[in-house]
Write a protein that holds these residues in place. Sequence first.
Motif, short mmCIF file in Angstrom:
data_model
loop_
_atom_site.label_atom_id
_atom_site.label_comp_id
_atom_site.label_asym_id
_atom_site.label_seq_id
_atom_site.Cartn_x
_atom_site.Cartn_y
_atom_site.Cartn_z
N UNK A 105 0.71 -0.90 0.01
CA UNK A 105 -0.14 -0.15 -0.20
C UNK A 105 0.64 1.16 0.06
N UNK A 106 0.60 2.07 -0.08
CA UNK A 106 1.43 3.64 -0.35
C UNK A 106 1.53 4.05 1.50
N UNK A 107 2.60 4.80 1.01
CA UNK A 107 2.85 4.94 3.12
C UNK A 107 1.30 6.07 2.45
N UNK A 108 1.43 5.98 4.47
CA UNK A 108 0.81 7.02 4.81
C UNK A 108 1.33 8.98 5.03
N UNK A 109 0.89 9.52 4.34
CA UNK A 109 1.34 10.85 4.82
C UNK A 109 0.94 11.95 5.55
N UNK A 110 1.68 12.19 6.73
CA UNK A 110 0.97 12.95 7.41
C UNK A 110 1.25 14.12 7.76
N UNK A 223 -4.11 14.48 0.01
CA UNK A 223 -5.13 13.02 -0.13
C UNK A 223 -5.14 12.70 -0.93
N UNK A 224 -4.64 12.06 -2.31
CA UNK A 224 -5.08 10.93 -3.28
C UNK A 224 -4.37 9.80 -2.32
N UNK A 225 -3.02 9.92 -1.92
CA UNK A 225 -2.00 9.57 -1.60
C UNK A 225 -2.61 8.21 -0.97
N UNK A 226 -3.41 9.09 0.69
CA UNK A 226 -3.49 8.54 1.85
C UNK A 226 -4.98 7.64 1.26
N UNK A 227 -5.64 8.29 -0.33
CA UNK A 227 -7.23 7.66 -0.16
C UNK A 227 -7.20 6.68 -0.79
N UNK A 228 -6.03 6.12 -1.73
CA UNK A 228 -5.31 5.09 -2.27
C UNK A 228 -4.65 4.11 -1.42
N UNK A 229 -3.92 5.11 -0.53
CA UNK A 229 -3.53 4.20 1.14
C UNK A 229 -5.13 2.36 1.69
N UNK A 230 -5.78 4.05 2.20
CA UNK A 230 -7.38 3.67 2.49
C UNK A 230 -7.64 2.54 1.57
N UNK A 231 -7.94 3.05 -0.03
CA UNK A 231 -8.62 1.85 -0.59
C UNK A 231 -7.71 0.52 -1.15
N UNK A 232 -6.26 0.62 -0.95
CA UNK A 232 -5.96 -0.71 -0.91
C UNK A 232 -6.60 -1.63 0.31
N UNK A 233 -6.45 -0.97 1.52
CA UNK A 233 -7.14 -1.40 3.21
C UNK A 233 -8.44 -2.08 2.25
N UNK A 234 -9.18 -0.87 2.20
CA UNK A 234 -10.84 -2.04 2.67
C UNK A 234 -11.04 -2.84 1.55
N UNK A 235 -10.17 -2.67 0.25
CA UNK A 235 -10.45 -4.22 -1.15
C UNK A 235 -10.45 -4.96 -0.14
#
Length: 314
Positions: A105-110, A223-235
């Motif tokens: 998954x993409x790394x979470x950016x804070x 935001x797109x990166x963190x959304x991609x990480x969240x979608x990765x986890x959800x899928x």
Amino acid sequence: MSFVGDLFSSNSAPSYNAGAAVSAQSGANDAATRLSAQLNRYDSYGPGGSTTWSNQGDKWTQTQTLNPSQQNQFDSTNAIGESVLGQAQQYAGSLPNQSFSYDGAPEYQSSLDRSGLADVPSDIGAYQDQATQTAYDRTMGMLNPQFDKQNEAMIQQLANQGIMQGSDAYTSAVDDFNRNKNNAMLSASQDAIMTGDALAGSMFNRGLTSRQQGLSERTTDLNLNNAARSNYANENLTTRNQNLNELAALLQGSPALQMPGGSGGAMVNAQAPDVMGAYNTANNNALMQYQASQANQGAMLGGLSNLGMMAMMG
């Protein structure tokens, strides 16, 4: 035995056999318990089948029997259940046995990386002074040739009019020219200041807009990166939990067929006779009779003693 023999006989106190009383009470309790069990274990019959009891000594056996239709449904339900459990076992074999991981998954950016963004001008005053001076010089560069031409024309006109240098008319004409020139230079200076202010503000706004645009774009990327990480986890979690959900669905539910049961009749509780109480009552009565007999015997012996003393004294 004669009256005298009874009078001097020794009566024995009644004895109480506690062991016999306890044994008798225990036997009565056992009999009452067995009777209660027998009275409460009655056979029942209904549309779905029957429930019967059989006495194997002190051990009772309950037998439930379905009618042919219900028995067929019961067998069919069991067959379906075995089939479903077989499918559940297959699903269980395909369940993931590793903990969930964010690998891939993409790394979470804070936070935002602000390096490389456009700088907002900080030394606006120096730029403003430079812009003001440049605007003033440009204006004066256009006015000075005109002033020179006007000055030459004025001197020629005064000479043509015969006005000599140093005269009041000459001095007045030069003063008017210089006054007009100073006014034009003052106006040019004021226009240059306004131009410098406008250029400095424009420069600051362009720098600020450019920086804000960069921040906005990088915020969107974050935001797109963190959304991609969240979608990765959800899928991945959806795929991971799908087999679990299907297994749970197979294992849920309850049999539609209910086994026949006995009717809800009142429970019978047979009471054992109070053998211990009867023993105690009989023993108390015997003891009271013994005590009364002893008292009577003592009274009669006392009377005879008094008669003998009176005879001796007479």
